[in-house]
Design a protein around this motif. Structure first.
Motif, PDB file in Angstrom:
ATOM      1  N   MET A 532     -14.544  22.057  20.559  1.00 51.83           N
ATOM      2  CA  MET A 532     -14.552  21.110  21.401  1.00 51.83           C
ATOM      3  C   MET A 532     -12.747  20.817  21.679  1.00 51.83           C
ATOM      4  N   SER A 533     -12.561  22.216  21.022  1.00 52.39           N
ATOM      5  CA  SER A 533     -10.783  21.973  20.649  1.00 52.39           C
ATOM      6  C   SER A 533     -10.401  20.681  19.384  1.00 52.39           C
ATOM      7  N   MET A 534     -11.175  20.482  18.798  1.00 48.39           N
ATOM      8  CA  MET A 534     -10.798  20.512  17.336  1.00 48.39           C
ATOM      9  C   MET A 534     -10.813  21.289  16.689  1.00 48.39           C
ATOM     10  N   VAL A 535      -9.551  21.255  16.057  1.00 44.84           N
ATOM     11  CA  VAL A 535      -9.019  22.198  14.809  1.00 44.84           C
ATOM     12  C   VAL A 535      -8.840  21.114  13.279  1.00 44.84           C
ATOM     13  N   HIS A 536      -9.632  22.113  12.772  1.00 48.25           N
ATOM     14  CA  HIS A 536      -9.867  21.478  11.230  1.00 48.25           C
ATOM     15  C   HIS A 536      -9.978  22.638  10.085  1.00 48.25           C
ATOM     16  N   LEU A 537      -9.539  22.050   8.580  1.00 46.02           N
ATOM     17  CA  LEU A 537      -8.979  23.100   7.910  1.00 46.02           C
ATOM     18  C   LEU A 537     -10.562  23.744   6.989  1.00 46.02           C
ATOM     19  N   SER A 538     -10.265  25.092   6.416  1.00 48.30           N
ATOM     20  CA  SER A 538     -11.816  25.717   5.593  1.00 48.30           C
ATOM     21  C   SER A 538     -11.381  26.299   4.846  1.00 48.30           C
ATOM     22  N   SER A 539     -11.858  25.760   3.753  1.00 43.20           N
ATOM     23  CA  SER A 539     -11.359  26.590   2.365  1.00 43.20           C
ATOM     24  C   SER A 539     -12.947  27.032   1.319  1.00 43.20           C
ATOM     25  N   GLY A 540     -13.065  28.132   1.297  1.00 40.67           N
ATOM     26  CA  GLY A 540     -13.949  28.644   0.666  1.00 40.67           C
ATOM     27  C   GLY A 540     -14.426  27.934  -0.669  1.00 40.67           C
ATOM     28  N   ILE A 541     -15.543  28.086  -1.256  1.00 43.12           N
ATOM     29  CA  ILE A 541     -15.971  27.484  -2.699  1.00 43.12           C
ATOM     30  C   ILE A 541     -16.469  28.616  -3.640  1.00 43.12           C
ATOM     31  N   ASN A 542     -17.570  29.865  -2.975  1.00 36.45           N
ATOM     32  CA  ASN A 542     -17.638  31.070  -3.780  1.00 36.45           C
ATOM     33  C   ASN A 542     -16.633  32.405  -4.187  1.00 36.45           C
ATOM     34  N   PRO A 543     -16.259  32.143  -5.582  1.00 39.97           N
ATOM     35  CA  PRO A 543     -15.979  33.539  -6.141  1.00 39.97           C
ATOM     36  C   PRO A 543     -16.200  34.777  -5.242  1.00 39.97           C
ATOM     37  N   PRO A 544     -14.696  35.745  -4.862  1.00 39.74           N
ATOM     38  CA  PRO A 544     -15.141  36.812  -4.116  1.00 39.74           C
ATOM     39  C   PRO A 544     -16.407  37.893  -4.303  1.00 39.74           C
ATOM     40  N   LEU A 584       5.069  28.481  11.136  1.00 35.98           N
ATOM     41  CA  LEU A 584       5.857  29.340  12.809  1.00 35.98           C
ATOM     42  C   LEU A 584       4.061  29.544  13.454  1.00 35.98           C
ATOM     43  N   ILE A 585       3.349  28.758  13.365  1.00 38.30           N
ATOM     44  CA  ILE A 585       2.358  28.051  15.026  1.00 38.30           C
ATOM     45  C   ILE A 585       3.551  27.089  15.298  1.00 38.30           C
ATOM     46  N   GLU A 586       3.243  26.618  14.832  1.00 38.99           N
ATOM     47  CA  GLU A 586       4.207  24.643  15.279  1.00 38.99           C
ATOM     48  C   GLU A 586       4.881  25.112  15.924  1.00 38.99           C
ATOM     49  N   ARG A 587       6.267  26.069  15.468  1.00 38.97           N
ATOM     50  CA  ARG A 587       7.338  26.594  16.234  1.00 38.97           C
ATOM     51  C   ARG A 587       6.537  27.426  17.675  1.00 38.97           C
ATOM     52  N   VAL A 588       5.799  27.967  17.405  1.00 43.75           N
ATOM     53  CA  VAL A 588       5.232  29.212  19.085  1.00 43.75           C
ATOM     54  C   VAL A 588       4.033  27.477  20.167  1.00 43.75           C
ATOM     55  N   PHE A 589       3.063  27.114  19.488  1.00 46.45           N
ATOM     56  CA  PHE A 589       2.742  26.097  19.896  1.00 46.45           C
ATOM     57  C   PHE A 589       3.281  24.781  20.427  1.00 46.45           C
ATOM     58  N   ASP A 590       3.904  24.274  21.491  1.00 42.06           N
ATOM     59  CA  ASP A 590       3.825  22.559  20.919  1.00 42.06           C
ATOM     60  C   ASP A 590       3.040  21.530  20.860  1.00 42.06           C
ATOM     61  N   ASP A 591       1.682  22.460  21.186  1.00 43.88           N
ATOM     62  CA  ASP A 591       0.318  21.447  21.638  1.00 43.88           C
ATOM     63  C   ASP A 591      -0.150  21.266  19.281  1.00 43.88           C
ATOM     64  N   PHE A 592       0.599  21.973  18.345  1.00 42.90           N
ATOM     65  CA  PHE A 592       0.163  22.254  16.948  1.00 42.90           C
ATOM     66  C   PHE A 592       1.464  21.396  16.406  1.00 42.90           C
ATOM     67  N   ARG A 598      -1.875  16.827  10.357  1.00 36.53           N
ATOM     68  CA  ARG A 598      -1.928  17.169  11.790  1.00 36.53           C
ATOM     69  C   ARG A 598      -4.042  16.803  10.891  1.00 36.53           C
ATOM     70  N   VAL A 599      -3.690  18.531  10.314  1.00 39.73           N
ATOM     71  CA  VAL A 599      -4.893  18.452   9.882  1.00 39.73           C
ATOM     72  C   VAL A 599      -5.154  18.414   8.263  1.00 39.73           C
ATOM     73  N   LEU A 607      -6.704  18.917  20.089  1.00 43.17           N
ATOM     74  CA  LEU A 607      -5.470  19.634  21.209  1.00 43.17           C
ATOM     75  C   LEU A 607      -5.524  18.819  22.203  1.00 43.17           C
ATOM     76  N   ARG A 608      -3.764  18.578  22.723  1.00 42.53           N
ATOM     77  CA  ARG A 608      -4.684  18.227  23.993  1.00 42.53           C
ATOM     78  C   ARG A 608      -5.086  18.940  25.298  1.00 42.53           C
ATOM     79  N   ASN A 609      -6.111  17.891  26.137  1.00 40.98           N
ATOM     80  CA  ASN A 609      -6.737  18.989  27.055  1.00 40.98           C
ATOM     81  C   ASN A 609      -5.917  17.942  28.121  1.00 40.98           C
TER      82      ASN A 609
END
Length: 773
Positions: A532-544, A584-592, A598-599, A607-609
């Motif tokens: 549904m176009s929601m962009v959010h962070l993901s951070s791991g918690i377990n040791p590799p 860099l993503i922000e520089r390439v994509f206006d929606d970011f 924001r994230v 993201l705008r639809n």
């Protein structure tokens, strides 16, 4: 392994069965306590995004934002089992090819980069720098960059996908086959043509406002269990839920929420579908046409009687084009033809149409039961047409909802993983990075297989996934991969693609979504985009799982640095801190714009639809009614050697090609996978019984024989002439030449096949050894 049996399942989906499965998965992977702790961080603001499906998160402050499907994915990734050099020293590739897909997955996490040794037929360890040098040597020796294939799985993060497409385009090709090509490509194509945006228009808030939710070709109980929570809430407040599916799927009938004490204590559940129509395989287009025909007749009768119109005239006049011609087409369709093509009666089609007409706000959802047919794009056009008639787009509680599978498949496409990039996007890459990107379209998945088969592509690089088992026409695909000079797979677990390799081959093990990713600037998070176009962070918690693992962004950056000697991109500097990649993503994509800020908000941002705001990015500037021809009806099987229509489906112990176990609880299948569901009357017509063994043979006229051997017949509630069986076991039956018009997605949900009694003692087309518990 469970004993092989068929036992009808009568309880609600979810409930105690789901909780029992959760406990079983954690124990099976030897991580009961670690697994429980890990699950509490799934889909949380300071935790990781579930590596399972792309369904959005309702509440990022909730402690229990996971489901049975997610538990299987998380447990498989967080397993205590390991596949290191000693494992490969014990097994040749030839030996491993004889094992089942379940066995390969069940061995555990890969721990070190491995290179294939042809002399011993084994994989052996290789240093990371040497692995990157090997790939760079092959890539730079190609006569053209277009001789390399770069596949992408939908679990790849936005940061990794952005770097990946940047590296590959600077290398010089748009060869980006990805899992979208095999699942929801028709959704993107069809929606883009109709409303100007190739994504869904709704959010979870809209599910709380909808008066009716129509579900086509989808099994959320197995594939997107968290969706059942939204459907349950909608059903409880009185919204109509109308389902179309050839199979009776338990999750669409009744659901018990494991977090509801009353339902758990009483063994009860909530009825999900107010109406359930078992449409014939491929009959959805005709069914929607029938619904529309009924709505048009209601509208004509209302106008004739001086009552308010059923259609939204103001919306149609202001926001659409092509309505008059479309209406004429539908009115010209006969009810007899619509019945024959859909497999539903006129009364059923009218009932579904009435449910739509009675609802003020409507959401239409669909899955791969819609997208994996030849006429899938036309079906999506028709679903949009249905909504346009009553203004059910661009307002609260209404819109389109293609329900995607992999957790970041939509984000990968947003980041530029696409074989046909827009010129404006390539122009922006040139402006930001100072190189001229390739302009010619690249290979999609079908094209990539054909190119490898024909010797036009010599290097295959897979960023995740299990290409050999996800693709159609297995014999052709496997031979194509084996023709390559080099095959490379970035993976967390062992799978069959590693064993169907080129002359040289590498396995590059990466961090999983649940694991801590430490770079020079400290622990890193990545971002993902849900369906549904929601962009959010993901951070791991377990040791590799191993000190030798690299993150996907690090693998891409180090490979780019090794390959592109004169690149102006500071690849290794970028991966010291992923915030630099997001800049860099922000520089390439206006929606970011404002990406970092924001994230950082819990839950991220949407993201705008434009279509959600009734801004139509089509050539006409309006939403378009698009006409479609009624496909030829597939008649029920008859005669001495009848042809049936087969749909490939997942079991409940499976996610995409990953097989977690041998049960399919909601369909009542235990301890086995080689089954084919068939109508009881089709069994009787052949003089066969439930439990007989058959081979499936593709009814194609291309000169190739495709046969999947030794399947158990299971009597099931499915339309006459229709069959269903699990993939990847039946992927080999899908001809490479059979794909969706305009979108080239394999037509895996409508494969014409014949059934013959199994030959005693015949070898199977794919390994089917017992599961190793």
């Amino acid at each position: 392994m469970s004993s092989e049996k068929i036992r009808f399942y009568s309880r609600p989906a979810g409930g105690w069965g789901a909780l029992k499965s959760v406990a079983s998965q954690l124990l099976h992977q030897d991580i009961p306590w670690k697994g429980a702790r890990t699950l509490l961080s799934a889909n949380q603001p300071d935790g990781f995004d579930c590596p399972g499906c792309a369904w959005p998160d309702k509440d990022h402050a909730s402690t229990f934002e996971f489901c049975e499907n997610g538990v299987k994915a998380v447990a498989a990734e967080a397993t205590a089992r390991r596949v290191g050099p000693e494992f490969f020293a014990r097994h040749t590739v030839t030996e491993l090819l004889e094992e089942s897909d379940f066995f390969l997955e069940d061995q555990g996490r890969l721990t070190e980069p491995m290179v294939y040794d042809a002399l011993t037929d084994r994989y052996r360890p290789i240093a990371w720098d040497d692995a990157f040098a090997l790939v760079a040597r092959h890539l730079n020796a190609l006569a053209s960059p277009d001789q390399a294939i770069f596949y992408t799985s939908g679990r790849t993060s936005n940061e990794a996908a952005f770097l990946y497409q940047l590296f590959v385009r600077e290398f010089g090709t748009n060869n980006f086959p990805d899992c979208s090509n095999m699942c929801h490509e028709p959704s993107g194509v069809g929606l883009k043509q109709s409303i100007g945006v190739g994504k869904g228009t709704v959010t979870l808030d809209d599910f709380e406002l909808a008066d009716a939710i129509f579900i086509f070709g989808q099994n959320p109980g197995t594939n997107h269990p968290r969706m059942l929570g939204e459907l349950r809430r909608a059903a409880k407040r009185g919204a109509a839920i109308v389902s179309f599916n050839p199979l009776r799927e338990r999750g669409l009938e009744k659901f018990a929420d494991p977090q509801d004490p009353l339902e758990m204590l009483t063994g009860g559940g909530t009825r999900i579908s107010s109406d359930y129509f078992t449409v014939r395989i491929g009959g959805d287009l005709a069914a929607v046409m029938g619904m529309i025909k009924h709505v048009l007749e209601l509208d004509a009768a209302a106008r004739a009687a001086g009552r308010p119109a059923v259609l939204d005239d103001a919306f149609i006049a202001e926001h659409t084009q092509g309505c008059a011609e479309f209406v004429d087409d539908i009115r010209a369709q006969s009810w007899t033809a619509l019945e024959r093509a859909s497999g539903l009666s006129e009364a059923q089609l009218r009932k579904a149409g009435q449910a739509y007409a009675d609802a003020g706000k409507v959401i239409v959802c669909w899955g791969m039961g819609i997208t994996q047919h030849r006429h899938s794009v036309a079906t999506i056009h028709m679903l949009v047409n249905l909504l346009l008639l009553r203004g059910n787009l661009g307002r609260p509680g209404a819109g389109v909802c293609p329900v995607r599978g992999h957790s970041n498949v939509q984000g990968d496409r947003t980041m530029g993983i696409y074989e046909k990039p827009a010129p404006a996007f390539l122009d922006r890459l040139r402006e930001v990075f100072g190189f001229e990107p390739p302009r010619e379209p690249g290979y999609d998945t079908i094209g990539a297989i054909e190119a490898m088969r024909d010797g036009k592509a010599r290097v295959f690089f897979g960023m995740g996934g299990n290409f050999a088992m996800a693709t159609p026409d297995s014999a052709v695909t496997w031979a194509a991969l084996q023709r390559c000079e080099l095959t490379v797979h970035v993976s967390t677990k062992l799978n069959r693609s590693h064993l169907l390799h080129g002359r040289e081959a590498l396995i590059l093990p990466c961090l999983g979504r649940t694991e801590i990713d430490v770079q020079a600037a400290g622990p890193q998070g990545v971002t993902v985009e849900d369906s549904m176009s929601m962009v959010h962070l993901s951070s791991g918690i377990n040791p590799p799982a191993s000190t030798h693992l690299l993150s996907e962004p690090a693998i891409v950056a180090r490979l780019a640095a090794a390959t592109l000697a004169h690149s102006r991109v500071s690849w290794l500097w970028l991966i010291e801190d992923y915030a630099r990649i997001r800049t860099l993503i922000e520089r390439v994509f206006d929606d970011f714009e404002g990406f970092a800020e924001r994230v950082a908000v819990p839950g991220g941002f949407r993201l705008r639809n434009p279509a959600s705001e009734r801004e139509w990015c089509t050539a006409s500037g309006k939403a378009e009614f698009r006409r479609a021809a009624l496909p030829a009806a597939f008649e029920p099987a008859q005669g001495a050697e009848p042809v049936y229509l087969l749909a490939t489906v997942r079991s409940h112990d499976q996610y995409n090609t990953t097989v977690y176990g041998m049960n399919d609880r909601y369909r009542g299948v235990y301890g086995q996978r080689r089954v084919v569901f068939i109508h009881p009357e089709d069994l009787a017509a052949r003089g066969w019984r439930d439990g007989d063994r058959v081979d499936l043979v593709t009814a194609a006229d291309d000169g190739s024989t495709r046969r999947a051997e030794d399947f158990r017949l299971v009597a099931y509630d499915i339309p006459r002439g229709c069959l269903a069986s699990y993939y990847p076991e039946t992927n080999g039956l899908v001809p490479l030449s059979s794909y969706a018009d305009e979108a080239r997605t394999p037509a895996s949900k409508s494969v014409p096949v014949k059934l013959v009694l199994a030959r005693a003692g015949a070898a199977t087309v794919q390994p089917r050894h017992a599961a190793h518990a």
